[in-house]
Design an enzyme around this catalytic site. Structure first.
Site, PDB file in Angstrom:
ATOM      1  N   HIS A  70       1.056  -1.247  -0.272  1.00  0.00           N
ATOM      2  CA  HIS A  70      -0.060   0.178   0.041  1.00  0.00           C
ATOM      3  C   HIS A  70       0.639   1.185  -0.403  1.00  0.00           C
ATOM      4  O   HIS A  70       1.656   1.144   0.466  1.00  0.00           O
ATOM      5  CB  HIS A  70      -1.098  -0.028   1.551  1.00  0.00           C
ATOM      6  CG  HIS A  70      -0.207   0.087   2.328  1.00  0.00           C
ATOM      7  ND1 HIS A  70       0.340  -1.115   3.085  1.00  0.00           N
ATOM      8  CD2 HIS A  70       0.651   1.476   3.281  1.00  0.00           C
ATOM      9  CE1 HIS A  70       0.341  -0.835   4.494  1.00  0.00           C
ATOM     10  NE2 HIS A  70       1.157   0.611   4.274  1.00  0.00           N
ATOM     11  N   THR A 125      10.654  -2.729  -7.342  1.00  0.00           N
ATOM     12  CA  THR A 125       9.280  -2.488  -8.284  1.00  0.00           C
ATOM     13  C   THR A 125       9.322  -2.345  -9.330  1.00  0.00           C
ATOM     14  O   THR A 125      10.708  -3.060 -10.281  1.00  0.00           O
ATOM     15  CB  THR A 125       9.144  -1.022  -7.882  1.00  0.00           C
ATOM     16  OG1 THR A 125       7.754  -0.546  -8.130  1.00  0.00           O
ATOM     17  CG2 THR A 125      10.801  -0.024  -8.268  1.00  0.00           C
TER      18      THR A 125
END
Length: 181
Positions: A70, A125
């Site tokens: 998140h 990522t």
């Protein structure tokens, strides 16, 4: 999962001192969305949304790894104009035969391919291609799986303990013999 159940599972994970048993517990309790066979999980920080993490077979996760599903930057915008904004969340997908080095951070919306090694301390990522070694902040491709595997095979042929981690005496002799003259 309610707050007390999450605390119970966290304490139980802390008490399990074997990464394979920890992975089996996580699988049995369905803490992650999916977890494959022969996995080793040392960290207990599986993020606040562990149901958004999927792992394939033979995934090994070292100590200190964090999974972040998140982004709470929306909280700062709500304070300014007194509105409530949605928290951005995303999944983490980990393929088969993956190693994640200690103190790495895996961010949301990340897909890690098969036969991947993530170097210690990396910030991961995006999409990590199959057969790659990545490292750094942010993580970038720094090598390939097959070349590293060959190095490990050659190293194993050179050392007297042949992968036996419990053979402390041979390791001591190998590394400290230069000081014994």
């Amino acid at each position: 999962m309610d707050k007390y159940k999450r605390i119970y599972h966290y304490i139980k994970l802390l008490l399990l001192r074997d990464g394979y048993k920890r992975a089996e517990y996580i699988k049995k309790k369905k803490i992650l969305y999916k977890i494959g066979q022969h996995c080793y999980i040392w960290p207990v920080r599986l993020g606040t949304e562990p149901w958004l993490i999927a792992m394939g077979d033979n995934v090994h996760v070292a100590t200190g790894v964090s999974f972040v599903n998140h982004d709470i930057t929306s909280f700062m915008f709500g304070w300014q104009d007194h509105k409530e904004y949605a928290v951005r969340v995303g999944s983490i997908e980990i393929g088969n035969n993956v190693f994640i080095g200690c103190n790495s951070t895996i961010l949301y919306d990340t897909v890690i391919g098969d036969n991947v090694i993530i170097a210690a301390g990396s910030l991961v990522t995006g999409n990590i291609p199959d057969g790659s070694i990545v490292g750094g902040v942010p993580a970038k491709v720094i090598g390939d799986y097959d070349s590293y595997r060959e190095k490990i095979v050659n190293y194993t042929d050179c050392v007297p303990w042949k992968g036996d981690e419990k053979n402390q005496r041979l390791q001591e002799e190998w590394f400290w013999s230069k000081y014994r003259g």
